[in-house]
Design an enzyme around this catalytic site. Structure first.
Site, PDB file in Angstrom:
ATOM      1  N   LYS A   1      -3.026  -4.668 -12.446  1.00 58.50           N
ATOM      2  CA  LYS A   1      -3.837  -5.551 -11.603  1.00 58.50           C
ATOM      3  C   LYS A   1      -3.954  -6.938 -12.224  1.00 58.50           C
ATOM      4  CE  LYS A   1      -6.237  -2.275  -8.777  1.00 58.50           C
ATOM      5  NZ  LYS A   1      -7.016  -1.081  -9.005  1.00 58.50           N
TER       6      LYS A   1
ATOM      7  N   LYS B   1       7.765   3.640  -0.938  1.00 57.64           N
ATOM      8  CA  LYS B   1       6.644   4.585  -0.975  1.00 57.64           C
ATOM      9  C   LYS B   1       5.577   4.167   0.037  1.00 57.64           C
ATOM     10  CE  LYS B   1       3.093   6.498  -3.936  1.00 57.64           C
ATOM     11  NZ  LYS B   1       2.482   6.685  -5.216  1.00 57.64           N
TER      12      LYS B   1
ATOM     13  N   LYS C   1      -1.003   1.828   1.773  1.00 56.14           N
ATOM     14  CA  LYS C   1      -1.747   0.876   2.610  1.00 56.14           C
ATOM     15  C   LYS C   1      -1.427  -0.556   2.223  1.00 56.14           C
ATOM     16  CE  LYS C   1      -5.515   3.076   1.664  1.00 56.14           C
ATOM     17  NZ  LYS C   1      -5.410   4.521   1.631  1.00 56.14           N
TER      18      LYS C   1
HETATM   19  P1  ADP Z   1      -2.460   3.726  -1.309  1.00 55.13           P
HETATM   20  O1  ADP Z   1      -1.222   3.508  -2.134  1.00 55.13           O
HETATM   21  O2  ADP Z   1      -2.140   3.761   0.145  1.00 55.13           O
HETATM   22  O3  ADP Z   1      -3.570   2.755  -1.633  1.00 55.13           O
HETATM   23  P2  ADP Z   1      -4.020   5.572  -2.845  1.00 55.13           P
HETATM   24  O4  ADP Z   1      -3.600   4.928  -4.114  1.00 55.13           O
HETATM   25  O5  ADP Z   1      -5.423   5.344  -2.369  1.00 55.13           O
HETATM   26  O6  ADP Z   1      -2.990   5.173  -1.678  1.00 55.13           O
HETATM   27  O7  ADP Z   1      -3.744   7.126  -2.985  1.00 55.13           O
HETATM   28  C1  ADP Z   1      -4.701   8.165  -2.842  1.00 55.13           C
HETATM   29  C2  ADP Z   1      -4.014   9.486  -3.158  1.00 55.13           C
HETATM   30  O8  ADP Z   1      -2.889   9.689  -2.303  1.00 55.13           O
HETATM   31  C3  ADP Z   1      -3.459   9.564  -4.579  1.00 55.13           C
HETATM   32  O9  ADP Z   1      -3.659  10.886  -5.052  1.00 55.13           O
HETATM   33  C4  ADP Z   1      -1.981   9.292  -4.433  1.00 55.13           C
HETATM   34  O10 ADP Z   1      -1.227   9.908  -5.427  1.00 55.13           O
HETATM   35  C5  ADP Z   1      -1.686   9.861  -3.052  1.00 55.13           C
HETATM   36  N1  ADP Z   1      -0.632   9.077  -2.415  1.00 55.13           N
HETATM   37  C6  ADP Z   1      -0.717   7.797  -1.989  1.00 55.13           C
HETATM   38  N2  ADP Z   1       0.444   7.379  -1.428  1.00 55.13           N
HETATM   39  C7  ADP Z   1       1.286   8.433  -1.507  1.00 55.13           C
HETATM   40  C8  ADP Z   1       2.646   8.652  -1.099  1.00 55.13           C
HETATM   41  N3  ADP Z   1       3.338   7.706  -0.501  1.00 55.13           N
HETATM   42  N4  ADP Z   1       3.190   9.862  -1.353  1.00 55.13           N
HETATM   43  C9  ADP Z   1       2.477  10.845  -1.954  1.00 55.13           C
HETATM   44  N5  ADP Z   1       1.220  10.704  -2.352  1.00 55.13           N
HETATM   45  C10 ADP Z   1       0.618   9.524  -2.149  1.00 55.13           C
END
Ligand code: ADP
Ligand code: TRP
Length: 329
Positions: free
Chosen positions: A114, A195, A198
């Site tokens: 970050k 991947k 959001k």
């Molecule tokens: P984002 O990347 O959308 O902000 P988060 O970091 O909030 O998602 O992820 C919340 C949970 O979902 C974590 O346990 C993360 O490992 C899982 N996760 C997020 N994106 C993926 C993905 N593309 N594939 C598998 N697991 C994911």
């Protein structure tokens, strides 16, 4: 054998997507089939390291609760609660902060990533892993189901627990990570093949349906090859989605037809229609349950309050043990 305690925290950061579902939520809910106790909380304190919009945060917290309950979280088998309902978490955070070296926190990948992006770090962002350690240690957790990105934070928790215990005796239980093993579920792709996340704007909301779903699925990247041209299905992004929703036999049929090509072979439009059907079916029950919960917000409040009571009972015992050990009581 003593019962195991599973614990995980979920960031309330907007509408949960398919990556969150296949990579995290589904595993959490599946733990209900195992012997043990389960604690799941909505990490609203952690969200304050980035959120500046009170109404949005409140909504996102409710959305996580409704999402988990719709997808099968059963309050009779899992404790669901809000992090900020447990005041012992902030108390434990301070005790842990006092036995944690600056160097340990400076090595955190998430913090380094970050700040490397130019985000001005608050003290809260810097001490994020300490709060997370308090979350984990407060319930004597044995196993912490998390994605790869959170493994370092769990290892830091082990270090903090060990430092405290070395000074004051055996107060905290050592937690271990529980990782989703299937590679394909660790990295669900987004609309563009990267991947799903959001922050990349390439995500599909779990409960998307009807016209909006059609539009979103329409954005999944394909190429301009004609349906007749034989293709390797394993190289097609669409199949990475289809694999998540279709029964193996049905999937095999689609793959065969695409691989063969020729007259009557399915085009990308057909595959997208199959994906839409698959998604609509997969989440049909959850979608109905979601509507019911949205119509009864008091029920969600009751579940969260009951969850907080159960979680607090654990956290108070651990806090008392820790206070006593370090000389506060
Ligand atoms: P984002 O990347 O959308 O902000 P988060 O970091 O909030 O998602 O992820 C919340 C949970 O979902 C974590 O346990 C993360 O490992 C899982 N996760 C997020 N994106 C993926 C993905 N593309 N594939 C598998 N697991 C994911
Ligand atoms: N930091 C985790 C995430 O971003 C959320 C979280 C907070 C958590 N406290 C936790 C996860 C304790 C597991 C255990 O996903």
């Amino acid at each position: 054998m003593a019962t195991k305690t599973f614990l995980s925290g979920i960031q309330p950061s907007g509408r949960p997507h398919l990556g969150n579902y296949f990579g995290a939520i589904r595993q959490h809910i599946a733990l209900q089939e195992q012997p043990g106790e389960r604690f799941f909380f909505i990490a609203d304190y952690h969200a304050l390291t980035t959120s500046r919009e009170p109404e949005k945060l409140r909504e996102a917290v409710r959305d996580v609760a409704v999402t988990y309950l719709s997808l099968g979280l059963d309050p009779a088998r899992s404790v669901l609660f809000r992090q900020s309902d447990i005041r012992e978490i902030t108390e434990l955070s301070w005790l842990l902060a006092c036995v944690t070296g600056m160097g340990l926190l400076e090595r955190a990948h998430s913090y380094k990533d970050k700040t490397a992006k130019g985000i001005q770090a608050s003290v809260g962002l810097f001490t994020y892993p300490v709060l997370m350690a308090a979350d984990i240690l407060a319930y004597d957790s044995d196993l912490v189901p998390v994605g790869k990105d959170q493994v370092q934070h769990v290892e830091m928790t082990q270090d903090m627990a060990a430092s405290f215990n070395a000074l004051y005796g055996p107060v905290f239980k050592r937690p271990e990570c529980l990782l989703e093993r299937a590679e394909s579920l660790q990295k669900v792709p987004g609309l563009d093949g990267e991947k799903m996340s959001k922050s990349y704007g390439n995500d599909i909301w779990i409960f998307e349906s009807g016209k909006a779903l059609k539009k979103t699925v329409g954005r999944i990247v394909t190429d301009s090859r004609a349906p007749e041209e034989p293709k390797n299905p394993d190289e097609l992004l669409l199949f990475r989605f289809l694999e998540l929703f279709l029964a193996p036999s049905e999937l095999a049929l689609w793959k065969e037809r695409v691989q063969k090509g020729g007259e009557g072979a399915p085009g990308y439009g057909h595959l997208k229609a199959a994906l839409i059907d698959g998604m609509e079916n997969h989440f049909a029950v959850a979608r109905r349950r979601r509507e019911e919960l949205l119509a009864d917000p008091a029920e969600v409040d009751r579940i969260l309050e009951r969850g907080a009571e159960q979680a607090r009972a654990r956290a108070v015992a651990v806090r008392d043990r820790a206070f006593k050990a370090c000389g506060l009581r």
